[in-house]
Scaffold this motif. Structure first.
Motif, PDB file in Angstrom:
ATOM      1  N   ARG A 186     -33.776   3.306 124.366  1.00 58.29           N
ATOM      2  CA  ARG A 186     -32.668   2.364 124.218  1.00 58.29           C
ATOM      3  C   ARG A 186     -31.363   3.142 124.261  1.00 58.29           C
ATOM      4  NH1 ARG A 186     -34.006  -1.523 119.152  1.00 58.29           N
ATOM      5  NH2 ARG A 186     -33.358   0.358 118.110  1.00 58.29           N
ATOM      6  N   GLU A 187     -30.294   2.442 124.610  1.00 54.88           N
ATOM      7  CA  GLU A 187     -28.975   3.059 124.619  1.00 54.88           C
ATOM      8  C   GLU A 187     -28.179   2.559 123.412  1.00 54.88           C
ATOM      9  OE1 GLU A 187     -26.833   2.557 128.241  1.00 54.88           O
ATOM     10  OE2 GLU A 187     -28.540   3.181 129.465  1.00 54.88           O
ATOM     11  N   PRO A 188     -27.507   3.468 122.717  1.00 51.34           N
ATOM     12  CA  PRO A 188     -26.655   3.006 121.608  1.00 51.34           C
ATOM     13  C   PRO A 188     -25.455   2.239 122.144  1.00 51.34           C
ATOM     14  CG  PRO A 188     -26.422   5.386 121.951  1.00 51.34           C
ATOM     15  CD  PRO A 188     -27.491   4.913 122.880  1.00 51.34           C
ATOM     16  N   ASP A 189     -24.976   1.284 121.362  1.00 51.99           N
ATOM     17  CA  ASP A 189     -23.762   0.576 121.779  1.00 51.99           C
ATOM     18  C   ASP A 189     -22.572   1.526 121.644  1.00 51.99           C
ATOM     19  OD1 ASP A 189     -22.840   0.537 119.081  1.00 51.99           O
ATOM     20  OD2 ASP A 189     -23.778  -1.393 118.734  1.00 51.99           O
ATOM     21  N   TYR A 190     -21.435   1.098 122.184  1.00 50.78           N
ATOM     22  CA  TYR A 190     -20.282   1.991 122.245  1.00 50.78           C
ATOM     23  C   TYR A 190     -19.785   2.392 120.852  1.00 50.78           C
ATOM     24  CZ  TYR A 190     -16.120   4.214 124.051  1.00 50.78           C
ATOM     25  OH  TYR A 190     -15.161   5.141 124.360  1.00 50.78           O
ATOM     26  N   LYS A 191     -19.778   1.456 119.915  1.00 49.36           N
ATOM     27  CA  LYS A 191     -19.328   1.773 118.548  1.00 49.36           C
ATOM     28  C   LYS A 191     -20.224   2.830 117.913  1.00 49.36           C
ATOM     29  CE  LYS A 191     -17.036  -2.561 117.507  1.00 49.36           C
ATOM     30  NZ  LYS A 191     -16.958  -3.709 116.627  1.00 49.36           N
ATOM     31  N   THR A 192     -21.517   2.734 118.147  1.00 50.41           N
ATOM     32  CA  THR A 192     -22.445   3.725 117.610  1.00 50.41           C
ATOM     33  C   THR A 192     -22.222   5.078 118.274  1.00 50.41           C
ATOM     34  OG1 THR A 192     -24.067   1.994 117.123  1.00 50.41           O
ATOM     35  CG2 THR A 192     -24.884   4.261 117.211  1.00 50.41           C
ATOM     36  N   LEU A 193     -22.007   5.069 119.577  1.00 51.76           N
ATOM     37  CA  LEU A 193     -21.710   6.324 120.286  1.00 51.76           C
ATOM     38  C   LEU A 193     -20.463   6.992 119.715  1.00 51.76           C
ATOM     39  CD1 LEU A 193     -22.361   5.714 124.084  1.00 51.76           C
ATOM     40  CD2 LEU A 193     -23.364   7.479 122.651  1.00 51.76           C
ATOM     41  N   ILE A 194     -19.460   6.205 119.422  1.00 50.76           N
ATOM     42  CA  ILE A 194     -18.232   6.760 118.846  1.00 50.76           C
ATOM     43  C   ILE A 194     -18.503   7.373 117.478  1.00 50.76           C
ATOM     44  CG2 ILE A 194     -15.951   6.155 117.907  1.00 50.76           C
ATOM     45  CD1 ILE A 194     -15.738   4.107 120.213  1.00 50.76           C
ATOM     46  N   ARG A 195     -19.275   6.685 116.644  1.00 50.58           N
ATOM     47  CA  ARG A 195     -19.594   7.224 115.311  1.00 50.58           C
ATOM     48  C   ARG A 195     -20.384   8.529 115.424  1.00 50.58           C
ATOM     49  NH1 ARG A 195     -20.716   1.664 114.003  1.00 50.58           N
ATOM     50  NH2 ARG A 195     -22.928   2.126 114.080  1.00 50.58           N
ATOM     51  N   ILE A 196     -21.325   8.585 116.366  1.00 53.66           N
ATOM     52  CA  ILE A 196     -22.116   9.808 116.572  1.00 53.66           C
ATOM     53  C   ILE A 196     -21.205  10.941 117.052  1.00 53.66           C
ATOM     54  CG2 ILE A 196     -23.933  10.880 117.965  1.00 53.66           C
ATOM     55  CD1 ILE A 196     -25.367   8.099 117.889  1.00 53.66           C
ATOM     56  N   ALA A 197     -20.370  10.645 118.035  1.00 54.61           N
ATOM     57  CA  ALA A 197     -19.456  11.664 118.562  1.00 54.61           C
ATOM     58  C   ALA A 197     -18.500  12.153 117.475  1.00 54.61           C
ATOM     59  CB  ALA A 197     -18.677  11.102 119.751  1.00 54.61           C
ATOM     60  N   ASP A 198     -17.958  11.240 116.698  1.00 52.87           N
ATOM     61  CA  ASP A 198     -17.050  11.625 115.614  1.00 52.87           C
ATOM     62  C   ASP A 198     -17.761  12.505 114.587  1.00 52.87           C
ATOM     63  OD1 ASP A 198     -14.996  10.220 116.809  1.00 52.87           O
ATOM     64  OD2 ASP A 198     -15.060   8.539 115.379  1.00 52.87           O
ATOM     65  N   PHE A 199     -18.981  12.142 114.243  1.00 53.25           N
ATOM     66  CA  PHE A 199     -19.730  12.920 113.257  1.00 53.25           C
ATOM     67  C   PHE A 199     -19.898  14.363 113.722  1.00 53.25           C
ATOM     68  CE2 PHE A 199     -23.550  14.741 111.449  1.00 53.25           C
ATOM     69  CZ  PHE A 199     -23.397  14.473 110.098  1.00 53.25           C
ATOM     70  N   PHE A 200     -20.225  14.541 114.992  1.00 51.57           N
ATOM     71  CA  PHE A 200     -20.473  15.887 115.515  1.00 51.57           C
ATOM     72  C   PHE A 200     -19.213  16.548 116.081  1.00 51.57           C
ATOM     73  CE2 PHE A 200     -24.871  14.129 115.964  1.00 51.57           C
ATOM     74  CZ  PHE A 200     -25.448  14.965 115.025  1.00 51.57           C
ATOM     75  N   LYS A 201     -18.084  15.826 116.039  1.00 52.79           N
ATOM     76  CA  LYS A 201     -16.811  16.351 116.537  1.00 52.79           C
ATOM     77  C   LYS A 201     -16.902  16.751 118.019  1.00 52.79           C
ATOM     78  CE  LYS A 201     -15.204  17.917 112.000  1.00 52.79           C
ATOM     79  NZ  LYS A 201     -15.758  16.805 111.355  1.00 52.79           N
ATOM     80  N   VAL A 202     -17.498  15.833 118.783  1.00 52.57           N
ATOM     81  CA  VAL A 202     -17.577  15.984 120.235  1.00 52.57           C
ATOM     82  C   VAL A 202     -17.057  14.687 120.857  1.00 52.57           C
ATOM     83  CG1 VAL A 202     -19.556  17.569 120.157  1.00 52.57           C
ATOM     84  CG2 VAL A 202     -19.967  15.114 120.410  1.00 52.57           C
ATOM     85  N   THR A 203     -16.879  14.688 122.160  1.00 57.98           N
ATOM     86  CA  THR A 203     -16.435  13.463 122.837  1.00 57.98           C
ATOM     87  C   THR A 203     -17.642  12.615 123.222  1.00 57.98           C
ATOM     88  OG1 THR A 203     -16.508  14.475 125.022  1.00 57.98           O
ATOM     89  CG2 THR A 203     -14.427  14.666 123.794  1.00 57.98           C
ATOM     90  N   VAL A 204     -17.380  11.336 123.421  1.00 58.41           N
ATOM     91  CA  VAL A 204     -18.435  10.447 123.917  1.00 58.41           C
ATOM     92  C   VAL A 204     -18.897  10.944 125.290  1.00 58.41           C
ATOM     93  CG1 VAL A 204     -18.940   8.106 124.714  1.00 58.41           C
ATOM     94  CG2 VAL A 204     -17.704   8.453 122.574  1.00 58.41           C
TER      95      VAL A 204
END
Length: 62
Positions: free
Chosen positions: A39-57
């Motif tokens: 499955r693919e995460p929705d965009y909001k989830t992708l942003i939260r994951i990227a923010d957590f790891f301090k990387v870009t989407v």
């Protein structure tokens, strides 16, 4: 794929799926689906994951 990047980032920080999932507001099962490219995460989830790891989407999805 994006799931491989998410798993790589999580494992690099020695986090289990059980530890990481609640930190970004998802269930462990959903994280497993993302990491296994079922499955693919929705965009909001992708942003939260990227923010957590301090990387870009972009870094995650490429």
């Amino acid at each position: 794929m994006y799931g491989d990047k998410i798993a790589e980032l999580r494992q690099a920080r020695s986090l289990t799926q059980y530890q990481f999932a609640p930190k970004v507001g998802i269930k462990r099962a959903a994280l497993s689906h993302y990491e296994n490219n079922r499955r693919e995460p929705d965009y909001k989830t992708l942003i939260r994951i990227a923010d957590f790891f301090k990387v870009t989407v972009d870094y995650i999805i490429r």
